[in-house]
Scaffold this active site. Structure first.
Site, mmCIF file in Angstrom:
data_model
loop_
_atom_site.group_PDB
_atom_site.id
_atom_site.type_symbol
_atom_site.label_atom_id
_atom_site.label_comp_id
_atom_site.label_asym_id
_atom_site.label_seq_id
_atom_site.Cartn_x
_atom_site.Cartn_y
_atom_site.Cartn_z
ATOM 1 C CG ASP A 94 100.723 15.560 26.925
ATOM 2 O OD1 ASP A 94 100.530 14.564 27.637
ATOM 3 O OD2 ASP A 94 101.603 16.417 27.160
ATOM 4 C CG ASP A 132 101.097 16.213 33.267
ATOM 5 O OD1 ASP A 132 100.572 16.866 34.175
ATOM 6 O OD2 ASP A 132 101.024 14.972 33.193
ATOM 7 N N GLY A 149 106.849 12.675 29.141
ATOM 8 C CA GLY A 149 105.834 12.028 28.304
ATOM 9 C C GLY A 149 105.729 10.528 28.485
ATOM 10 C CB SER A 153 99.735 11.496 34.351
ATOM 11 O OG SER A 153 99.570 11.667 35.738
#
Ligand SMILES: [Mg+2]
Length: 251
Positions: A16, A18, A62, A140
């Site tokens: 992931d 962020d 998320g 994102s």
């Protein structure tokens, strides 16, 4: 082979963005709070119940942007029209609030820049040196810009982000589809992949996809919650994984 704190069967690592690679989860949280608090104040007056850190962890973190808007509003019994992708930022629609949040996020990123977690970058470099494949998997739509700002875009063979997911029609986390797409693009079965996530929705995606190993990265003191949502192991920083190995080696 370097010690990576992973089962031997792992051939690929899916990260992931962020909160795992970059310190941007806190920036997202601040942008969501500013947007939702403005919205709630306008609707309910000064007695409104503010958007909390718990709301962020449970309903927003998320997930794709529009899903985050819908999920949080539903938790407060509010339903807004979907709106169009050309809704102006701040219009009282799912798309309008989402655009307002994104404007605030980009403003904050422009002001503050993007900071990486050095322990994560070192870990990804070690993973690659050990010959494992790497992918970044993020909800994102700003993923590529953030990677470039942080100077780490070359560390990942595959990128599945919000733009790719939209193009391919993939549902976002907590569904496992974006992680599964990364595994497929790398040519590694899910059982041979480790997922690295800081969000509860990401843990659920890791569990739902039957990935070989799910690493929960706990930046905010929610280790028990991460475990409950599917983490095989919880660390505060990816550097802890290699440190664990050293401790076991010397034991
Ligand atoms: Mg995250």
């Amino acid at each position: 082979m370097m010690c990576l704190g992973l089962p031997q069967s792992v051939r690929a690592c899916l990260f992931d963005l962020d909160g795992v690679l970059t310190r941007t989860a806190v920036v997202h949280a601040a942008a969501w709070k500013e947007m939702f608090d403005d919205f709630l104040r306008g609707r309910e007056g000064e007695g409104f119940r503010p958007f909390s850190a718990g709301d962020y962890d449970t309903y927003v973190d998320g997930r794709p942007r529009a899903d985050g808007v819908r999920t949080f509003l539903a938790s407060r019994g509010i339903e807004l029209p979907e709106g169009g992708s050309d809704d102006p930022p701040g219009r009282e629609s799912v798309q309008g609030l989402g655009r307002r949040k994104n404007d605030l996020l980009l403003e904050k990123i422009r002001e503050q820049g993007v900071e990486v977690y050095p322990g994560s970058v070192r870990y990804v470099e070690e993973v690659r040196k050990a010959g494992l494949h790497t992918a970044v998997v993020s909800s994102s739509k700003n993923c590529r810009d953030v990677l470039v700002s942080a100077g780490i875009e070359d560390l990942f063979g595959v990128r599945i982000d919000g733009l790719v997911a939209e193009k391919r029609g993939l549902p976002g986390k907590p569904a496992p589809d974006t992680f599964l797409a990364a595994a497929r693009d790398l040519g590694v079965p899910a059982a041979g992949c480790a997922v690295f996530e800081d969000a509860l929705a990401g843990m659920e995606a890791g569990r739902a996809g039957n990935f070989g190993y799910v690493v929960g990265v706990d930046r905010v003191g929610q280790a028990a919650e991460l475990r409950r949502h599917g983490a095989d192991v919880v660390v505060q920083d990816l550097a802890d994984l290699t440190a664990q190995d050293r401790q076991e080696d010397s034991a």
